[in-house]
Design a protein around this motif. Sequence first.
Motif, PDB file in Angstrom:
ATOM      1  N   VAL A 189      16.616  33.623  17.521  1.00  0.00           N
ATOM      2  CA  VAL A 189      16.850  33.462  16.086  1.00  0.00           C
ATOM      3  C   VAL A 189      16.488  34.744  15.326  1.00  0.00           C
ATOM      4  O   VAL A 189      17.284  35.246  14.515  1.00  0.00           O
ATOM      5  CB  VAL A 189      16.062  32.251  15.540  1.00  0.00           C
ATOM      6  N   ALA A 247      19.307  37.037  13.529  1.00  0.00           N
ATOM      7  CA  ALA A 247      19.257  37.112  12.064  1.00  0.00           C
ATOM      8  C   ALA A 247      18.892  38.525  11.608  1.00  0.00           C
ATOM      9  O   ALA A 247      19.519  39.062  10.683  1.00  0.00           O
ATOM     10  CB  ALA A 247      18.241  36.097  11.539  1.00  0.00           C
ATOM     11  N   ALA A 301      21.915  40.809  12.051  1.00  0.00           N
ATOM     12  CA  ALA A 301      22.953  40.555  11.041  1.00  0.00           C
ATOM     13  C   ALA A 301      22.555  41.186   9.700  1.00  0.00           C
ATOM     14  O   ALA A 301      23.401  41.770   9.009  1.00  0.00           O
ATOM     15  CB  ALA A 301      23.162  39.056  10.894  1.00  0.00           C
ATOM     16  N   LEU A 302      21.265  41.114   9.359  1.00  0.00           N
ATOM     17  CA  LEU A 302      20.810  41.724   8.093  1.00  0.00           C
ATOM     18  C   LEU A 302      20.937  43.245   8.149  1.00  0.00           C
ATOM     19  O   LEU A 302      21.358  43.880   7.174  1.00  0.00           O
ATOM     20  CB  LEU A 302      19.367  41.296   7.816  1.00  0.00           C
TER      21      LEU A 302
END
Length: 129
Positions: A113, A117, A120-121
């Motif tokens: 996770v 995440a 992606a940021l």
Amino acid sequence: MTPPAHMNLVVAWLLIAVGFVMGFVLGLNFHREDWLGGYGSRKRRLYRLGHIATIALAMINILFYFTAQTLPHPNPPLEIASWGFIIGAVTMPLCCFWMAHDQRARAVFVVPVLSLAGSALLVFREVLR
Ligand code: HEM
């Protein structure tokens, strides 16, 4: 010269092949109502999620590969995201199978996770520039 994020493309196609093989194995028992405790059981749901995640996250790695071609290089944040998408795509299905057999293993999902995440940021920030 190897294009940026080429590793993500290589790993992605390997994961797609692995995901299809997982589907084949699922398919061998799909007709048995009681397999792994039945369609709605935690074990069967997590095996299914592992299959879906393998293919879906492989597709994310391919999207990342093509996005990386549009951005300036060398690019340290994208290098980090490149590894983050690979670690996430490999560890998410492994966490699913681990938790299928040990419900206490829930915390391990923090690895895929955070990798996914965070990556992606990083990419979001790079494409905004
Ligand atoms: C060779 C290719 C594939 C095979 C043999 C295959 C096989 C299977 C089987 C047997 C199941 C049912 C598992 C169960 O009963 O617990 C399943 C579920 C699923 N597969 Fe695949 N699959 C393949 C490719 C894909 C692809 C490309 C996707 C899309 C990304 C995908 C997405 C799903 C989804 C979303 C489910 C859950 C469906 C549900 O809720 O029952 N599969 N697959």
